[in-house]
Design an enzyme around this catalytic site. Structure first.
Site, PDB file in Angstrom:
ATOM      1  N   GLU A 111     -21.852 -10.538  23.824  1.00  0.00           N
ATOM      2  CA  GLU A 111     -20.784 -11.637  23.425  1.00  0.00           C
ATOM      3  C   GLU A 111     -21.033 -12.838  24.639  1.00  0.00           C
ATOM      4  O   GLU A 111     -21.848 -12.654  25.475  1.00  0.00           O
ATOM      5  CB  GLU A 111     -19.406 -10.916  23.734  1.00  0.00           C
ATOM      6  N   GLU A 129     -23.235 -10.067  27.694  1.00  0.00           N
ATOM      7  CA  GLU A 129     -24.344 -10.841  26.588  1.00  0.00           C
ATOM      8  C   GLU A 129     -24.638  -9.735  25.936  1.00  0.00           C
ATOM      9  O   GLU A 129     -25.564  -9.819  25.000  1.00  0.00           O
ATOM     10  CB  GLU A 129     -25.446 -11.452  27.532  1.00  0.00           C
TER      11      GLU A 129
END
Length: 348
Positions: A174, A317
């Site tokens: 994300e 991430e």
């Protein structure tokens, strides 16, 4: 809603018979029993997920969901919100932390804009923008119920397409300034924690601002009164578009019997939503690392899972998931490449 319903209904159980086959082989490999520790359990788990006594995990992808949060207006993040828009194209360029680890693990990185606050002129970023960021959850619901379902179904659609292309190992990632606030809010609701127990510094919030961050979450919960028995309601009222997208990824992976590696705190909050919607999803989740973010350990414990490793990571991430891919693939090599005592001609 139909896609979400069909996906949830398609999620089955682990294949216990195949797990027994793999456990027998693992127990009789040329090594002292149990000497490869949790790698042995991981191999058996993968067999149960995939219906394959010799599971494979060689076609890997991290699916990164990017979105912004209206709660940013409450001063809960140390960095400018525009960083979401700047960083999202960098995933396509292959220059972020998760991209570096994904290259080492021979994994693809797929990037989806589900709610970045500005338009992105970035070839390679999949545009599935619901709208330009969520609303400020401290003043009302972050999104509508329909938008929450849309976020979940975007995750299902993107992930199902990756699986159709041959991916057999999925990781969740994300990008979104303020998403640790939304994640802490989800954990507070589903775990019945006071926000002060689970808020952390995120991307570098000063310690003296943590009480403010907790107060914002308390206000959001008091204002919206999310129902802890309704995962969609929790996502809609205090969640984020990218969190919904990651929860959809987990639902789709489980429905297709593909192992899905959960990254850090934000991904684990998404896992809580997915499990709230479909408890059997838990069986298909592979936790990666123990995030240094304060609420991460409580979130993982609430899921009843145990992290694979601890390196004090808190980047997000999907970086921890990419690192975990190496362990997952190694477990499959162990089953396929090692011989049993009998195959080696050893009699004890």
């Amino acid at each position: 809603m139909q896609l979400l319903k069909q996906t949830i209904e398609s999620i089955g159980e682990l294949n216990s018979e195949v797990m027994k086959q793999t456990r027998y082989r693992v127990d009789h490999l040329v090594k002292p029993p149990g000497s490869l520790g949790r790698m042995e359990d991981l191999a058996v788990h993968l067999a149960g997920i995939t219906n394959n006594p010799f599971p494979e995990a060689d076609q890997k992808v991290i699916i990164v969901m990017s979105a912004d949060h209206g709660v940013y207006a409450e001063g809960v993040a140390p960095n400018d919100q525009i960083i979401t828009a700047i960083q999202t194209p960098n995933f396509v360029r292959g220059v972020t932390g998760v991209c570096a680890f994904a290259k080492q693990a021979r994994a693809d990185v797929v990037v989806v804009d589900v709610g970045v606050a500005v338009d992105l002129d970035a070839p390679g970023v999949i545009n599935r923008k619901i709208r330009y960021g969520t609303d400020n959850m401290a003043k009302g619901p972050a999104m509508s119920r329909d938008e929450a379902i849309q976020a979940l179904e975007i995750g299902i659609e993107i992930t199902s397409e990756q699986i159709r292309q041959g991916k057999n190992l999925i990781g969740t990632g994300e990008m979104g300034i303020s998403n640790t606030t939304a994640s802490a809010a989800i954990l507070s609701v589903l775990g019945a924690f006071d926000p002060s127990e689970v808020v952390g510094i995120g991307a570098g919030l000063s310690i003296d601002r943590l009480s403010h961050k907790a107060d914002v979450i308390r206000r959001a919960i008091a204002c919206n009164r999310p129902n802890p028995k309704d995962g969609i309601d929790v996502l809609a009222k205090v969640g984020g578009f990218e969190i919904g997208g990651m929860a959809g990824t987990m639902l789709a992976a489980a429905a297709h019997r593909v192992p899905v590696v959960v990254d850090g705190f934000i991904s684990t909050a998404a896992a809580l939503i997915a499990v709230a919607l479909a408890p059997k999803v838990k069986n298909f989740l592979i936790p990666s690392h123990s995030s240094a973010e304060k609420g991460a350990a409580k979130a993982t414990a609430l899921l009843g899972l145990k992290s694979m490793f601890d390196m004090d990571l808190r980047l997000g991430e999907g970086s921890g998931a990419a690192l975990a891919f190496n362990f997952v693939e190694a477990a499959t090599y162990m089953v396929r490449e090692m011989v049993t005592l009998e195959e080696a001609g050893i009699t004890l």
